[in-house]
Design an enzyme around this catalytic site. Sequence first.
Site, short mmCIF file in Angstrom:
data_model
loop_
_atom_site.label_atom_id
_atom_site.label_comp_id
_atom_site.label_asym_id
_atom_site.label_seq_id
_atom_site.Cartn_x
_atom_site.Cartn_y
_atom_site.Cartn_z
N ASP A 21 5.88 14.37 5.91
CA ASP A 21 6.10 13.17 6.73
C ASP A 21 7.53 13.13 7.23
OD1 ASP A 21 5.49 10.82 7.97
OD2 ASP A 21 5.49 9.59 6.16
N GLY A 22 7.71 12.54 8.39
CA GLY A 22 9.06 12.31 8.91
C GLY A 22 9.43 13.17 10.11
N ASN A 23 8.48 13.95 10.64
CA ASN A 23 8.81 14.79 11.80
C ASN A 23 9.25 13.95 12.99
OD1 ASN A 23 7.86 16.87 10.26
ND2 ASN A 23 5.98 17.23 11.43
N THR A 67 -7.67 12.41 9.73
CA THR A 67 -8.68 11.88 10.66
C THR A 67 -8.09 10.71 11.47
OG1 THR A 67 -9.54 10.46 8.90
CG2 THR A 67 -10.68 12.53 9.24
N ASN A 69 -4.99 10.66 12.56
CA ASN A 69 -4.01 11.16 13.54
C ASN A 69 -4.58 11.30 14.96
OD1 ASN A 69 -2.26 13.32 11.16
ND2 ASN A 69 -1.74 11.26 11.84
N ARG A 189 5.55 13.65 -1.39
CA ARG A 189 5.59 13.05 -0.05
C ARG A 189 7.03 12.95 0.40
NH1 ARG A 189 1.95 8.61 2.89
NH2 ARG A 189 3.00 8.74 4.89
#
Length: 249
Positions: A21-23, A67, A69, A189
């Site tokens: 996470d965090g892109n 799903t 996204n 995460r």
Amino acid sequence: MSILEKIDVNNTPDHIAIIMDGNGRWAQKQGHDRLFGHNFGVESVRETLKAAQKANVKYLTLYAFSTENWNRPKEEVDGLMDLLVRSLGNEVEELNKSNVRILTIGDMDGLPEFCQAELKSAYERTKDNTGVNLILALNYSARWELVNAMKKIAGKIQSNELTPEDIDEDAIIGELTTCQIPDPELLIRTSGEHRVSNFLLWQIAYSEFHFTEVLWPDFKEEDLFEAILDYQSRERRFGMVSEQIEKNA
Ligand code: FPP
């Protein structure tokens, strides 16, 4: 002493699952669009896989596309699908050479055909490899997976292959997309979020969680090793008490 040397090789998790996470935030911080962050995220995938190989991890599961996204802007969804196919195309030879087996979990039928074709080819090419299993969670969500498993069990009851009394944990596990894969001992995460976001809900029943503030494109080898060290500092009791764990050790 390097961080890798601090890791107890006899107590490395066999399976690590990561919510990358965090892109988007990483890219926006630098004034770029979100896809810029996803592109750099691939570099972290490469580095994390290498670190996992060094630490003797056997299964590495990456939550690459949920799903949910699909609800993102079309441009981002299309960009992610292209990136996946491009990255697989570029990397599969190298992955094969380093004995990595590529697997997927999720609803593959719901992915664009060009993605399905690339994934099938990567799967076929690496299926006999015996090194790290790189498991890409694509068009995956745990609730989808559980609903799917229930439908399959209901179908077996309807065709008299099973009775309701036959339903036990193993019957359910056998219908999950992870049926050939052991549960992760460690779930990581990135990006400071403390949520599970519909990922592996059944399989993480006894997993240890490691949350880090690091944004995924900044996640590097030492971050994986830190997570493993954190895992090794925990006492996993599986519902028992400390004294029982010590006695069985
Ligand atoms: C979450 O960051 C990341 C994703 C939804 C996609 C992850 C994809 C990659 C790392 C690249 C492709 C992967 C492979 C395996 C080739 P976010 O966009 O939700 O970030 P934000 O929370 O900062 O918005």
